[in-house]
Design a protein around this motif. Structure first.
Motif, PDB file in Angstrom:
ATOM      1  N   VAL A   7       0.803   4.557   3.329  1.00 35.26           N
ATOM      2  CA  VAL A   7       0.900   3.420   4.305  1.00 35.26           C
ATOM      3  C   VAL A   7      -0.481   2.500   3.924  1.00 35.26           C
ATOM      4  N   ALA A   8      -0.268   1.340   3.559  1.00 35.56           N
ATOM      5  CA  ALA A   8      -1.672   0.679   3.579  1.00 35.56           C
ATOM      6  C   ALA A   8      -1.339  -0.659   3.963  1.00 35.56           C
ATOM      7  N   MET A   9      -2.497  -1.326   4.428  1.00 35.41           N
ATOM      8  CA  MET A   9      -2.461  -2.827   5.008  1.00 35.41           C
ATOM      9  C   MET A   9      -2.883  -3.587   3.903  1.00 35.41           C
ATOM     10  N   THR A  10      -2.205  -4.742   3.736  1.00 34.48           N
ATOM     11  CA  THR A  10      -2.410  -5.809   2.490  1.00 34.48           C
ATOM     12  C   THR A  10      -3.308  -6.783   2.805  1.00 34.48           C
ATOM     13  N   GLY A  11      -3.493  -7.175   4.121  1.00 35.85           N
ATOM     14  CA  GLY A  11      -4.032  -8.399   4.652  1.00 35.85           C
ATOM     15  C   GLY A  11      -3.042  -9.500   4.366  1.00 35.85           C
TER      16      GLY A  11
END
Length: 370
Positions: A48-52
């Motif tokens: 999981v990652a947040m891209t903005g």
């Protein structure tokens, strides 16, 4: 392995809630991914990652995640604004097409749309449709709550948080993208990056959190984002559980069709003539034109800073970032096409708009050559 991308903290939290054994994975650039397994499915590893927000930022993070983990699929899970009165807060929209709606040419007689459109991987869409026909994906919803519906329709992805039905952007969407039922700001970047990176399968899953009609702040205060993110993550959970075991993706030195080899053995006085067959893909002779990837990283960061300080327009920034993603793909996935590199450089130079600092950084990417 599946990569799940989100833009907002509320979306990330909704996704991670379905994982166990979550641990941090620090990328060399400083990006921190979260890596775990789907609860109840120890063979389903998820990153999981947040891209903005924004398609440019989403494209950069997608490229980074694909390069680092080589996933079998990338899912973008989050919230969106609804463009149809028949939608309800919390409904889930699975994108059958993602429109990059900000591409256009502006002339004296007005703006002319030049959209990009991306369709999801067929097997991902088919899996989603089968899941939507049943009710098992809703497991975990509060008792007595009216269940959300799943819709399969196009989504428009641009650089504007739309909160009106009467603005120029709203009219542009209605006129040129009339079949889009939801609007958001990341999926076009994710979809294009997946397309460029050996056609990595991508799919967008969005929960409806507002109706892009001036009531966004009121809906957000009422918990609509949490509701929409929760429902989108519930559908994501079932998608990951249903996906087939990890599909092997080709490495950089083998054709997309998979590895193959031919061995010829001769001994004694045997005569060897020739072995012929069909060659798929391009032929790579020698080293590709040298590109400085460290300089490319520096340029990408400088472009992001230029947008943050309003030295670049939204449109120029988005085009430049997608061009830089394509440039990196060309540099790291031989065979490299010199003509394509030259065309990319010219296009990126136009997007940089005469900014001497950025143009100098671009020249360093190409070894300082003019």
């Amino acid at each position: 392995m599946i990569v799940v991308l989100t833009a907002l903290e509320v979306e990330r939290a909704a996704v991670v809630r379905h994982l166990v054994g979550v641990r941090a994975h620090r990328h060399a650039t400083g990006t921190i991914f979260e890596r775990g397994v789907l609860a109840g499915h120890p063979d389903r590893e998820v990153v999981v990652a947040m891209t903005g927000t924004g398609n440019g930022a989403a494209a950069i993070m997608t490229e980074r995640a694909i390069t680092e983990f080589q996933p079998s699929a990338v899912l973008f899970v989050g919230v969106a604004g609804g463009l149809r009165d028949w939608l309800r807060l919390g409904d889930v929209v699975v994108a059958t097409r993602v429109y990059g709606y900000h591409a256009m040419r502006s002339d004296e007689d007005g703006d002319h749309a030049r959209p990009r459109a991306y369709e999801p991987a067929h097997d991902l869409e088919q899996t989603a449709r089968v899941l939507a026909r049943g009710t098992s994906w809703r497991a975990g919803l509060p008792a007595g709550e009216e269940p959300p519906q799943v819709h399969f329709d196009p989504i428009a992805s641009g650089e504007v948080v739309l909160n009106t039905r009467t603005s120029a952007t709203a009219r542009h969407l209605s006129h040129h993208f009339n079949d889009a039922v939801a609007v958001e700001t990341e999926s076009a970047g994710v979809a294009q990056c997946g397309h460029l990176h050996r056609s990595t399968p991508t799919l967008t899953i969005r929960g409806i959190s507002d109706f892009a009609d001036g009531g966004k702040e009121r809906a957000d205060r009422g918990g609509s984002q949490e509701l929409a993110a929760r429902n989108a993550a519930l559908f994501m959970r079932s998608m990951v559980a249903e996906l087939a075991a990890e599909r092997r993706r080709p490495t950089a030195d083998e054709p997309p069709g998979g590895p193959s080899s031919v061995t010829n053995s001769i001994s004694g006085t045997a005569n060897f003539a020739i072995q012929a067959g069909v060659i798929n893909g391009g032929i790579w002779l020698g080293e590709p034109p040298g590109l400085d990837l460290a300089a490319l990283d520096d340029l990408t960061a400088a472009v992001a800073e230029a947008r943050r300080t309003d030295r670049m327009t939204v449109g120029a920034f988005t085009r430049a970032v997608l061009g830089l993603v394509d440039l990196r793909h060309q540099a790291t996935s031989p065979p490299t096409d010199p003509a394509r590199l030259r065309a990319l450089r010219r296009a990126i130079e136009e997007d940089l708009g005469g900014d001497a600092e950025l143009l100098g950084r671009l020249a360093k990417v190409f070894g300082g050559a003019p």
